[in-house]
Structure formats: C-alpha cells, structure tokens
Design an enzyme around this catalytic site. Structure first.
Site, PDB file in Angstrom:
ATOM      1  N   THR A   1       0.872  -1.184   0.000  1.00  0.00           N
ATOM      2  CA  THR A   1       0.000   0.000   0.000  1.00  0.00           C
ATOM      3  C   THR A   1       0.903   1.225   0.000  1.00  0.00           C
ATOM      4  O   THR A   1       1.650   1.445   0.963  1.00  0.00           O
ATOM      5  CB  THR A   1      -0.889   0.045   1.254  1.00  0.00           C
ATOM      6  OG1 THR A   1      -1.689  -1.131   1.280  1.00  0.00           O
ATOM      7  CG2 THR A   1      -1.793   1.268   1.247  1.00  0.00           C
TER       8      THR A   1
ATOM      9  N   LYS B   1      -7.689   1.732  -3.081  1.00  0.00           N
ATOM     10  CA  LYS B   1      -7.353   1.292  -1.713  1.00  0.00           C
ATOM     11  C   LYS B   1      -7.480   2.464  -0.722  1.00  0.00           C
ATOM     12  O   LYS B   1      -8.084   2.324   0.341  1.00  0.00           O
ATOM     13  CB  LYS B   1      -5.922   0.737  -1.716  1.00  0.00           C
ATOM     14  CG  LYS B   1      -5.285   0.527  -0.374  1.00  0.00           C
ATOM     15  CD  LYS B   1      -5.682  -0.767   0.264  1.00  0.00           C
ATOM     16  CE  LYS B   1      -5.120  -0.857   1.668  1.00  0.00           C
ATOM     17  NZ  LYS B   1      -5.597  -1.998   2.415  1.00  0.00           N
TER      18      LYS B   1
ATOM     19  N   LYS C   1      -1.502   5.322   8.552  1.00  0.00           N
ATOM     20  CA  LYS C   1      -0.718   5.345   7.302  1.00  0.00           C
ATOM     21  C   LYS C   1      -1.645   5.567   6.100  1.00  0.00           C
ATOM     22  O   LYS C   1      -1.390   6.420   5.250  1.00  0.00           O
ATOM     23  CB  LYS C   1       0.032   4.014   7.148  1.00  0.00           C
ATOM     24  CG  LYS C   1       0.711   3.863   5.792  1.00  0.00           C
ATOM     25  CD  LYS C   1       1.228   2.466   5.528  1.00  0.00           C
ATOM     26  CE  LYS C   1       1.617   2.331   4.061  1.00  0.00           C
ATOM     27  NZ  LYS C   1       2.066   0.999   3.684  1.00  0.00           N
TER      28      LYS C   1
HETATM   29  P1  NAD Z   1       5.693  -6.024   7.359  1.00  0.00           P
HETATM   30  O1  NAD Z   1       6.472  -4.905   7.937  1.00  0.00           O
HETATM   31  O2  NAD Z   1       5.295  -7.175   8.230  1.00  0.00           O
HETATM   32  O3  NAD Z   1       6.502  -6.658   6.103  1.00  0.00           O
HETATM   33  C1  NAD Z   1       7.314  -5.930   5.229  1.00  0.00           C
HETATM   34  C2  NAD Z   1       8.528  -6.802   4.910  1.00  0.00           C
HETATM   35  O4  NAD Z   1       9.343  -6.124   3.943  1.00  0.00           O
HETATM   36  C3  NAD Z   1       9.421  -7.070   6.128  1.00  0.00           C
HETATM   37  O5  NAD Z   1       9.659  -8.467   6.252  1.00  0.00           O
HETATM   38  C4  NAD Z   1      10.702  -6.285   5.824  1.00  0.00           C
HETATM   39  O6  NAD Z   1      11.865  -6.890   6.383  1.00  0.00           O
HETATM   40  C5  NAD Z   1      10.712  -6.323   4.302  1.00  0.00           C
HETATM   41  N1  NAD Z   1      11.504  -5.280   3.674  1.00  0.00           N
HETATM   42  C6  NAD Z   1      11.579  -3.962   4.019  1.00  0.00           C
HETATM   43  N2  NAD Z   1      12.416  -3.310   3.182  1.00  0.00           N
HETATM   44  C7  NAD Z   1      12.878  -4.242   2.295  1.00  0.00           C
HETATM   45  C8  NAD Z   1      13.771  -4.171   1.193  1.00  0.00           C
HETATM   46  N3  NAD Z   1      14.342  -3.018   0.834  1.00  0.00           N
HETATM   47  N4  NAD Z   1      14.018  -5.315   0.523  1.00  0.00           N
HETATM   48  C9  NAD Z   1      13.456  -6.487   0.876  1.00  0.00           C
HETATM   49  N5  NAD Z   1      12.599  -6.607   1.929  1.00  0.00           N
HETATM   50  C10 NAD Z   1      12.322  -5.489   2.615  1.00  0.00           C
HETATM   51  O7  NAD Z   1       4.399  -5.371   6.674  1.00  0.00           O
HETATM   52  P2  NAD Z   1       3.045  -6.104   6.234  1.00  0.00           P
HETATM   53  O8  NAD Z   1       2.075  -6.044   7.341  1.00  0.00           O
HETATM   54  O9  NAD Z   1       3.376  -7.399   5.600  1.00  0.00           O
HETATM   55  O10 NAD Z   1       2.522  -5.071   5.123  1.00  0.00           O
HETATM   56  C11 NAD Z   1       3.112  -5.002   3.830  1.00  0.00           C
HETATM   57  C12 NAD Z   1       2.303  -4.033   2.991  1.00  0.00           C
HETATM   58  O11 NAD Z   1       0.939  -4.472   2.925  1.00  0.00           O
HETATM   59  C13 NAD Z   1       2.270  -2.607   3.559  1.00  0.00           C
HETATM   60  O12 NAD Z   1       2.368  -1.702   2.493  1.00  0.00           O
HETATM   61  C14 NAD Z   1       0.909  -2.540   4.258  1.00  0.00           C
HETATM   62  O13 NAD Z   1       0.400  -1.228   4.320  1.00  0.00           O
HETATM   63  C15 NAD Z   1       0.078  -3.437   3.351  1.00  0.00           C
HETATM   64  N6  NAD Z   1      -1.102  -4.040   4.009  1.00  0.00           N
HETATM   65  C16 NAD Z   1      -0.975  -4.635   5.231  1.00  0.00           C
HETATM   66  C17 NAD Z   1      -2.098  -5.200   5.837  1.00  0.00           C
HETATM   67  C18 NAD Z   1      -2.009  -5.869   7.179  1.00  0.00           C
HETATM   68  O14 NAD Z   1      -3.054  -6.152   7.772  1.00  0.00           O
HETATM   69  N7  NAD Z   1      -0.813  -6.168   7.707  1.00  0.00           N
HETATM   70  C19 NAD Z   1      -3.332  -5.165   5.178  1.00  0.00           C
HETATM   71  C20 NAD Z   1      -3.420  -4.588   3.922  1.00  0.00           C
HETATM   72  C21 NAD Z   1      -2.293  -4.018   3.332  1.00  0.00           C
END
Ligand code: NAD
Length: 295
Positions: free
Chosen positions: A96, A171, A246
C-alpha cells in the site's frame, strides 16, 4: 508453474508467498530480514540473495513492502527490479503506497517495455493466510490479464480498477471511508452510553437501519454484538491503528495533490494521529472508541 520472485516476506508477504507455493509455483524470496527468509524456506520456498537476482530469473516479481520509499528503492534503485528484469517479466506491487510513486514506478517499467500492475490488497493477515484477499488492480488490460491467474492464487476478489495507480487510488479511498465510518460508529456508541441506550439495542436498530455499515455490522467497536470483532479481545489487532493512520495520511496526501475536498478524511487522520500518539499504535484501529470515550 511460474518462477516468481517475492520481495518482502512480512506479515502479509509470507502467507501470500506460501499460497503461491501451495498452488505449485516456484517461489524465490527476498527480504532484508533473514528470519523472514528462513520461514519461507521452512514452507518449501527458495531464496534469492537480492531483488536483482529474483528479477533477472523470474517470470514474475511480486513486492509486498512497507511503504513507497522501499518500493522506489527496490524498483528504481541501481541494481533494482526494473534495471534487472528481463523483457517479459511481469511486475506486481501489492504494497500500500502513494498513488504518485505507483505511477512513477509504472512509467519506468513501461519505458523498459515491462508489464506492471499496482495491486494493493484488503483483507489483512487473515485474508492473506486464507487466500481470500481482495486485490485492487491498476495497469493496462494486458498486464491485468497476465497478473490475474497469479493473484487468484492469493485472493478471492480481483478487480481491475483502471490504469496505473488506480489500484492504490481505490485502496486509499476505501480505507478513508473505513477510518471515517469507524469513528462515526464509535461516536454513536459513546453518545448512546451517555444517553442510557444499551449497546446491543443500538446495534439491533442501526444494523437494520440507515446507520448500517461494515464498521457496525462486521467490526463492531464494542464487545458483545459481533463476537468476532477485536472489541471482544481487548482490541488486539487485527488491523492496527498505525496502519489506519498510514492509509489516512496517504488519502490526505492524494487529496492535497488532486485538490479534492475531504474534511472528514482530514479529521479522521487527526484523530488517528492523536490515538497513535497516545501509545496505541499497535492496538486494533477499532480501539479508537476508547480514545473517543476518554478511557
Ligand atoms: P511487514 O512490515 O510485516 O513486512 C514488510 C517486509 O518487507 C518485512 O519483512 C521487511 O523486512 C521487508 N523489507 C523492508 N524493506 C525491504 C527491502 N528493501 N528489501 C526487501 N525486503 C524489505 O508489513 P506487512 O504487514 O506485511 O505489510 C506489507 C504491505 O501491505 C504494507 O504496504 C501494508 O500497508 C500493506 N497491508 C498490510 C495489511 C495488514 O493487515 N498487515 C493489510 C493490507 C495491506
């Protein structure tokens, strides 16, 4: 079977990658956190050392990263996905992020002749695990057609929202409705308390009247009426207040850039910002009712 590079194996990315493995795809994971990679390996996945390697080898590359900053780095940086991907590699960003970054990255992909979609999701970690996510997809019809069979392995509802960036636009518009409606429902319950109206009675009436909405009927912010809502487990997330903030910030950034008037969206951003600032960043976003009540 496709060879898919999956970059960002966090709360959402890992279960999404696991569903691709279950569907028989070869998945190569990349994450800056070694523990995340170990989890993918444990589920039968492979490892690519860098995004560059994953992009150079993949039929498709999926990213699930925290924010627009990481998306820009991973796609546009030196040795990034766009520089490294072969012609014919499909790019899917499910993070997102802001609409502008989504459009800048998509334009860079197009310049190199690569098909790309922005495909953010709704449905949370539960939806990622159960492969029931909703994908809101922006990109050309050709890119959507190629992405659809892959997205179908991770989600249940896949909607083509229009050109590049329109997935992100959908979204943040949806989540602006959600943030505002959760505050509205919470304010109504707090007012009902002051007026001596029972929670269950307000629920029974509003859930069948014009106040009916998802924040009332599926994710009710008071304990009792909807047994599965986080209110029944001390507002354990779920979807955290920090994530709602966010998305509201992204909506207000977009509203400013597009000169759209969204005063309730702005108000919701302020209220969630204060709630997060009160030390509740990790609490479910429906816990906002306690903040509104004042304890
Ligand atoms: P998270 O922080 O658990 O996962 C993100 C991952 O990306 C981590 O494992 C981190 O180590 C990795 N990362 C960061 N920088 C990196 C890089 N440069 N190279 C490789 N890996 C890297 O976050 P999440 O909850 O999985 O959310 C991910 C996305 O999905 C976000 O944009 C969030 O807004 C969106 N989202 C989350 C939810 C939810 O309920 N968690 C729901 C809808 C959308």
């Amino acid at each position: 079977m496709a060879r898919i590079g999956f970059i960002g194996l966090g709360n959402m990315g890992l279960p999404m990658a696991q569903n691709l493995l279950k569907a028989g795809h070869h998945v190569e994971g990349v994450d800056v956190n070694p523990a995340a990679i170990e989890k993918l390996k444990g589920a039968g996945g492979a490892v690519a050392e860098t995004a560059k390697i994953a992009a150079a080898r993949g039929d498709a590359v999926i990213t699930m990263l925290p924010s627009g900053k990481e998306v820009r780095e991973v796609y546009l940086g030196a040795g990034g996905i766009i520089e490294s991907a072969n012609a014919g590699t499909l790019l899917i960003d499910s993070s997102t992020i802001d609409v502008e970054t989504a459009r800048v990255v998509a334009a860079a992909a197009e310049k190199k002749g690569l098909l790309m979609v922005d495909a953010p999701v709704s449905g949370g970690v539960g939806g990622a695990q159960a492969a029931t996510l909703t994908f809101m997809v922006g990109g050309s019809a050709q890119a959507f057609t190629r992405a659809q069979p892959i997205l179908e392995k991770m989600g249940k509802t896949i909607v083509h929202a229009g050109g590049a960036g329109n997935g992100q636009a959908a979204k943040i518009c949806n989540n602006m409705i959600l943030g505002i409606s959760m505050i509205a429902v919470s304010e109504a319950f707090v007012l009902a308390e002051k007026l001596g109206l029972d929670h269950q009675k307000l629920f029974d009436i509003s859930s069948k009247s014009s106040g009916q909405c998802w924040s009332m009927t599926t994710y009710c912010p008071v304990p009792g009426p909807v047994p599965t809502s986080p209110a029944n487990r001390d507002y354990a997330a779920g979807f955290t207040a920090a994530m709602m903030l966010k998305d509201l910030r992204l909506s207000q950034e977009a509203a400013r850039a597009a000169k759209a008037r969204t005063p309730l969206g702005a108000g919701a951003e302020k209220i969630y910002s204060d709630y997060v600032g009160s030390g509740e960043a990790g609490r479910d976003f429906s816990g906002i009712i306690r903040f509104i009540r004042g304890g």
